[in-house]
Design a protein around this motif. Structure first.
Motif, PDB file in Angstrom:
ATOM      1  N   VAL A 263       5.911   8.405  -5.787  1.00  0.00           N
ATOM      2  CA  VAL A 263       5.636   7.685  -4.418  1.00  0.00           C
ATOM      3  C   VAL A 263       5.108   6.403  -4.722  1.00  0.00           C
ATOM      4  CG1 VAL A 263       4.235   7.784  -2.360  1.00  0.00           C
ATOM      5  CG2 VAL A 263       5.218   9.893  -3.471  1.00  0.00           C
ATOM      6  N   PRO A 264       5.577   5.248  -4.336  1.00  0.00           N
ATOM      7  CA  PRO A 264       5.062   3.726  -4.573  1.00  0.00           C
ATOM      8  C   PRO A 264       3.793   3.651  -3.663  1.00  0.00           C
ATOM      9  CG  PRO A 264       7.002   3.776  -2.894  1.00  0.00           C
ATOM     10  CD  PRO A 264       7.042   5.083  -3.302  1.00  0.00           C
ATOM     11  N   GLY A 265       3.105   2.580  -4.205  1.00  0.00           N
ATOM     12  CA  GLY A 265       2.031   2.365  -3.406  1.00  0.00           C
ATOM     13  C   GLY A 265       0.715   2.590  -4.172  1.00  0.00           C
ATOM     14  N   HIS A 266       0.730   2.992  -5.428  1.00  0.00           N
ATOM     15  CA  HIS A 266      -0.459   3.616  -6.120  1.00  0.00           C
ATOM     16  C   HIS A 266      -0.777   2.612  -7.291  1.00  0.00           C
ATOM     17  CE1 HIS A 266      -1.217   7.293  -4.107  1.00  0.00           C
ATOM     18  NE2 HIS A 266       0.179   7.585  -4.180  1.00  0.00           N
ATOM     19  N   TRP A 267      -1.859   1.577  -7.252  1.00  0.00           N
ATOM     20  CA  TRP A 267      -1.812   0.532  -8.270  1.00  0.00           C
ATOM     21  C   TRP A 267      -3.033   0.879  -9.117  1.00  0.00           C
ATOM     22  CZ3 TRP A 267       0.576  -4.351  -7.198  1.00  0.00           C
ATOM     23  CH2 TRP A 267       1.491  -4.130  -6.145  1.00  0.00           C
ATOM     24  N   GLU A 268      -2.894   0.034 -10.341  1.00  0.00           N
ATOM     25  CA  GLU A 268      -3.727   0.038 -11.261  1.00  0.00           C
ATOM     26  C   GLU A 268      -4.211  -1.370 -11.606  1.00  0.00           C
ATOM     27  OE1 GLU A 268      -1.881   1.387 -14.971  1.00  0.00           O
ATOM     28  OE2 GLU A 268      -1.381   3.267 -14.208  1.00  0.00           O
ATOM     29  N   GLY A 269      -5.558  -1.515 -11.756  1.00  0.00           N
ATOM     30  CA  GLY A 269      -6.183  -2.771 -11.927  1.00  0.00           C
ATOM     31  C   GLY A 269      -7.157  -3.094 -12.829  1.00  0.00           C
ATOM     32  N   ASP A 270      -7.288  -4.367 -13.331  1.00  0.00           N
ATOM     33  CA  ASP A 270      -8.369  -4.582 -14.400  1.00  0.00           C
ATOM     34  C   ASP A 270      -8.448  -6.119 -14.605  1.00  0.00           C
ATOM     35  OD1 ASP A 270     -10.093  -4.327 -16.458  1.00  0.00           O
ATOM     36  OD2 ASP A 270      -8.634  -3.956 -18.115  1.00  0.00           O
ATOM     37  N   LEU A 271      -9.472  -6.640 -15.183  1.00  0.00           N
ATOM     38  CA  LEU A 271      -9.616  -7.888 -15.385  1.00  0.00           C
ATOM     39  C   LEU A 271      -9.151  -8.504 -17.103  1.00  0.00           C
ATOM     40  CD1 LEU A 271     -13.155  -8.690 -13.908  1.00  0.00           C
ATOM     41  CD2 LEU A 271     -10.687  -8.820 -12.738  1.00  0.00           C
ATOM     42  N   HIS A 320       1.754  -0.050   3.699  1.00  0.00           N
ATOM     43  CA  HIS A 320       2.306   1.222   3.144  1.00  0.00           C
ATOM     44  C   HIS A 320       2.459   1.087   1.584  1.00  0.00           C
ATOM     45  CE1 HIS A 320       6.354  -0.951   3.491  1.00  0.00           C
ATOM     46  NE2 HIS A 320       6.577  -0.019   2.750  1.00  0.00           N
ATOM     47  N   LEU A 321       2.491  -0.272   1.208  1.00  0.00           N
ATOM     48  CA  LEU A 321       2.573  -0.248  -0.258  1.00  0.00           C
ATOM     49  C   LEU A 321       1.125  -0.285  -0.977  1.00  0.00           C
ATOM     50  CD1 LEU A 321       5.486  -2.708  -1.051  1.00  0.00           C
ATOM     51  CD2 LEU A 321       5.643  -0.258  -1.102  1.00  0.00           C
ATOM     52  N   TRP A 322       0.110   0.264  -0.024  1.00  0.00           N
ATOM     53  CA  TRP A 322      -1.112   0.249  -0.819  1.00  0.00           C
ATOM     54  C   TRP A 322      -1.799   1.862  -0.444  1.00  0.00           C
ATOM     55  CZ3 TRP A 322      -2.950  -3.374  -4.201  1.00  0.00           C
ATOM     56  CH2 TRP A 322      -2.376  -4.600  -4.093  1.00  0.00           C
ATOM     57  N   ARG A 323      -1.879   2.644  -1.264  1.00  0.00           N
ATOM     58  CA  ARG A 323      -2.019   3.884  -1.240  1.00  0.00           C
ATOM     59  C   ARG A 323      -3.466   4.106  -1.920  1.00  0.00           C
ATOM     60  NH1 ARG A 323       2.068   6.901   1.299  1.00  0.00           N
ATOM     61  NH2 ARG A 323       4.081   5.767   1.107  1.00  0.00           N
ATOM     62  N   SER A 324      -3.581   3.463  -3.066  1.00  0.00           N
ATOM     63  CA  SER A 324      -4.794   3.813  -3.943  1.00  0.00           C
ATOM     64  C   SER A 324      -4.696   2.724  -5.015  1.00  0.00           C
ATOM     65  CB  SER A 324      -4.892   5.179  -4.655  1.00  0.00           C
ATOM     66  OG  SER A 324      -3.781   5.311  -5.695  1.00  0.00           O
ATOM     67  N   LEU A 325      -6.162   2.666  -5.421  1.00  0.00           N
ATOM     68  CA  LEU A 325      -6.020   1.790  -6.650  1.00  0.00           C
ATOM     69  C   LEU A 325      -6.898   2.400  -7.807  1.00  0.00           C
ATOM     70  CD1 LEU A 325      -6.150  -1.319  -7.876  1.00  0.00           C
ATOM     71  CD2 LEU A 325      -8.232  -1.744  -6.527  1.00  0.00           C
ATOM     72  N   THR A 326      -6.556   2.405  -8.877  1.00  0.00           N
ATOM     73  CA  THR A 326      -7.219   2.994 -10.088  1.00  0.00           C
ATOM     74  C   THR A 326      -7.867   1.885 -11.094  1.00  0.00           C
ATOM     75  OG1 THR A 326      -5.623   4.761 -10.010  1.00  0.00           O
ATOM     76  CG2 THR A 326      -7.043   4.512 -11.796  1.00  0.00           C
ATOM     77  N   TRP A 327      -9.104   1.973 -11.317  1.00  0.00           N
ATOM     78  CA  TRP A 327      -9.895   0.846 -12.308  1.00  0.00           C
ATOM     79  C   TRP A 327     -10.578   1.503 -13.286  1.00  0.00           C
ATOM     80  CZ3 TRP A 327      -8.901  -3.899  -9.787  1.00  0.00           C
ATOM     81  CH2 TRP A 327      -9.319  -5.094 -10.429  1.00  0.00           C
TER      82      TRP A 327
END
Length: 418
Positions: A263-271, A320-327
């Motif tokens: 399912v699209p919309g789950h993102w991963e983030g960092d600096l 709808h393309l922003w379901r979660s963010l993992t950091w």
């Protein structure tokens, strides 16, 4: 073979049969017998044998001519040459293969009699057999032995060095910062029926790192992800130990649909951090499409500055393309609760010292270091600079996407939604 026998070969004195000699050797290489090759070219059988075997004593003032099939190691009539190692088939083994093939023996029977692997015998026949005019093939052991000896000679040019078109294609993609594996897949897609244009990524790495081969320019190593001029073994990166963040929701509580990337919309983030830790750029990678977005942080990377920049960035794509963010557990995400309230995007945190839980983002951060090297001031880059880098990375084909680009995958999602 397009060859016409020269009718007049004695007029105006004797003339050297240059074209006939070249055609004769070509026929011999194709597996024709001495008698048959001489008949096709239109020369006497004795002349053909003399061309093939050479002559070792001056005749009518001529210099000695060596045979066209020299003995191994350059020895000529100096006794028996040294046998090759057991790794390679010997001439007597090739004679045995030819005899048994005429007796209609199977490859496995021949291999068992020689004490060889069936694949070794099969490859030998496939490489050195010659087609017959009326169909089928024939295998000549002596010509096969010569061809194998010539192929085994070293040094020899690599595949990239032999084909200028292949070399130019690879160098062009390297200057555009494509990885060797991406280049190899692009070659197969662009030239599906030309095997001479197909290489594996290790061939490209060797052409870059093993110098003296003259295949690829050494300075192209700077276009690789690491930018190193020599290979180095993998090392364990230093692991930072950040302070605790209040009210963290751990990654184990993230919806299961995010784990399988279905399912699209789950993102991963960092600096990625700049010189002396004073500047940074935020990176966001969508798990299903590997689409990248870069976050401009002109006011620094404090918790409040990161929260506001992220909240602004997420508004550029549909909700709808922003379901979660993992950091990870970096202090820059201490304001995660207020970010969730403002955007309605839940934030999940990885376990300590577990970068593989954000594998797509970690991989992308490594790619970004080609554009933003460590130890440089990242505040010097404008939003337009970041957008250009993100566009270039989103236009690269990815193996995990079936060699589609992240931009193509995202366009499909947007088209479906509309």
């Amino acid at each position: 073979m397009d060859f016409v026998i020269r009718q007049d070969r004695t007029q105006r004195g004797p003339r050297r049969l240059v074209a006939e000699r070249a055609a004769y050797f070509q026929l011999m290489e194709q597996g024709y017998s001495t008698r048959e090759a001489a008949r096709i070219v239109g020369i006497d059988l004795r002349t053909g044998k003399r061309w093939r075997n050479g002559h070792h004593s001056p005749d009518r003032g001529r210099k000695p001519v060596p045979p066209i099939y020299p003995l191994p190691g350059g020895a000529v009539d100096q006794g028996e040459p040294a046998l090759p190692t057991s790794r390679y088939l010997r001439e007597d083994e090739r004679i045995h293969i030819a005899d048994r093939l005429r007796e209609k023996a199977s490859v496995r029977q021949i291999a068992a009699e020689l004490g060889r692997s069936p694949s070794t015998v099969s490859r030998e026949i496939r490489r050195n057999r010659r087609p017959m005019p009326r169909g089928g093939f024939f295998y000549q052991p002596f010509q096969a032995d010569v061809r194998a000896r010539n192929r085994r000679a070293r040094p020899k040019a690599g595949k990239i060095g032999q084909c200028s078109e292949l070399r130019d294609f690879i160098q062009d993609r390297l200057t555009r910062r494509w990885s060797p594996e991406q280049i190899c897949q692009a070659l197969r897609a662009a030239f599906p029926d030309r095997t001479e244009m197909h290489v594996v990524h290790e061939t490209i790495y060797r052409a870059l790192y093993v110098q003296g081969r003259g295949e690829l320019r050494r300075e192209l190593t700077r276009s690789l992800r690491t930018g190193r001029a020599a290979r180095r073994p993998h090392r364990h990166a230093y692991k930072r130990l950040p302070g605790p963040i209040k009210n963290m929701v751990m990654i184990r509580e993230r919806p299961a649909e995010a784990a399988d990337r279905a399912v699209p919309g789950h993102w991963e983030g960092d600096l990625i951090i700049g010189k002396n830790g004073k500047s940074a750029i935020g990176t966001l990678v969508e798990r299903a499409t590997r689409y990248l977005m870069l976050v401009h942080l002109p006011a620094g990377h404090t918790a409040m500055a990161t929260r506001d920049a992220l909240a602004t960035t997420v508004q550029s794509l549909p909700r709808h393309l922003w379901r979660s963010l993992t950091w990870d557990q970096g202090s820059e995400m201490s304001a995660h609760r207020s970010f969730t309230v403002a955007t309605d995007i839940p934030v999940f945190f990885c376990d300590p010292a577990s970068p593989w839980q954000r594998g797509s983002n970690e991989n992308t951060n490594g790619l970004l270091r080609q554009y933003f090297p460590k130890g440089t001031d990242l505040a010097a880059h404008t939003p337009d600079d970041l957008a250009a880098v993100a566009t270039e990375l989103n236009s690269r084909p990815r193996k995990t996407l079936g060699w589609e680009t992240p931009a193509e995958r995202l366009a499909k999602l947007l088209a479906t939604a509309s």
